[in-house]
Design an enzyme around this catalytic site. Structure first.
Site, mmCIF file in Angstrom:
data_model
loop_
_atom_site.group_PDB
_atom_site.id
_atom_site.type_symbol
_atom_site.label_atom_id
_atom_site.label_comp_id
_atom_site.label_asym_id
_atom_site.label_seq_id
_atom_site.Cartn_x
_atom_site.Cartn_y
_atom_site.Cartn_z
ATOM 1 N N ASP A 100 0.925 -1.114 0.002
ATOM 2 C CA ASP A 100 0.216 -0.184 0.126
ATOM 3 C C ASP A 100 0.844 1.363 0.201
ATOM 4 O O ASP A 100 2.024 1.091 0.303
ATOM 5 C CB ASP A 100 -0.916 -0.011 1.392
ATOM 6 C CG ASP A 100 -1.970 -1.172 1.476
ATOM 7 O OD1 ASP A 100 -2.426 -1.790 0.211
ATOM 8 O OD2 ASP A 100 -2.302 -1.509 2.525
HETATM 9 N N1 URA Z 1 -1.293 -5.946 3.945
HETATM 10 C C1 URA Z 1 -1.735 -4.690 3.887
HETATM 11 O O1 URA Z 1 -2.546 -4.603 4.515
HETATM 12 N N2 URA Z 1 -0.877 -3.753 3.255
HETATM 13 C C2 URA Z 1 0.119 -3.842 2.757
HETATM 14 O O2 URA Z 1 0.738 -2.882 2.139
HETATM 15 C C3 URA Z 1 0.436 -5.164 2.662
HETATM 16 C C4 URA Z 1 0.219 -6.247 3.280
#
Ligand code: URA
Length: 230
Positions: A100
């Site tokens: 993310d």
């Molecule tokens: N899980 C998440 O919620 N975000 C990420 O960036 C990676 C794994």
């Protein structure tokens, strides 16, 4: 390697188009016009297309310490992307498992599609370790839930067993072997906890090099590259 396979890897042309290039006498092996697509190239054969030497692309493998605010995308009109950070990025460099925008830490990139596929293929269940800062401490029940698996909101498939450990006050390490959308944040949300910061530490046997500052990257070692193929 066969001549047509070599040319389709080394150029933008498909195998069918390569066959036509050969028929049109546009391909040479050294000084000699190539005659057949199934010619087996010797180690020191020079292949030329329209008189210019053609080479296989060099494989690239990188680890990046992703900073927050960068997106894991090939292009984005509103945000900088992780590819913007890799100076010598090949055009076909792919991201082996996206994070993310606000998640930091290990991102692997390569232009070897098979290698990337081995990391992201759900069938291979590649373990990924994250460190997460939470708003409240975890309980034994949270650890048990993560281990047993549960249903995420709106999903019908049980989560695969995840290993959750407390490493400091409100700070945990979690290992998951899937890559569902916002998976870690949603798993904690399902247990009534909010992830305040998320950082990926490792993917399979590859651990983020702690000499890399956020935004820095390095080429993977042969051992790191090969660990994915085992
Ligand atoms: N899980 C998440 O919620 N975000 C990420 O960036 C990676 C794994």
């Amino acid at each position: 390697m066969r001549l047509d396979k070599f040319l389709s890897h080394a150029t933008v042309y498909s195998r069918a188009q390569v066959k036509k290039l050969i028929r049109d006498k546009r391909v040479q092996i050294g000084e000699v016009i190539a005659r057949s697509a199934d010619y087996m190239l010797a180690e020191n054969d020079r292949v030329l297309l329209d008189g210019e030497q053609v080479c296989l692309p060099v494989a690239q493998y990188f680890m990046l310490n992703k900073p927050a605010a960068y997106v894991c995308a090939n292009s984005d009109s509103d945000n900088p992307t992780v590819l913007d950070l890799i100076e010598e990025a090949a055009e076909d460099l792919a991201i082996a498992g996206r994070l993310d925008k606000d998640t930091t830490g290990l991102v692997l990139l390569s232009n070897n599609g098979q290698w990337v596929h081995r990391i992201i293929s759900p069938r291979r269940e590649c373990p990924k370790m994250y460190h997460a800062d939470l708003d409240y401490p975890i309980t034994d029940d949270t650890i048990k839930k993560f281990k047993q698996g549960f249903f995420l909101k709106g999903e019908e498939k049980l989560t695969k067993p995840a290993i959750l450990e407390s490493i400091a006050e409100n700070k945990v390490s979690v290992v998951i072997s899937e890559g569902r959308y916002h998976q870690v944040k949603r798993m904690f949300a399902a247990c009534g906890l909010h992830v305040q910061a998320l950082h990926r530490v490792s993917v399979g046997d590859i651990t983020l090099d702690n000499s890399l500052e956020p935004g820095q990257y390095r080429v993977l070692t042969a051992a790191e590259i090969n660990s994915v193929l085992l």
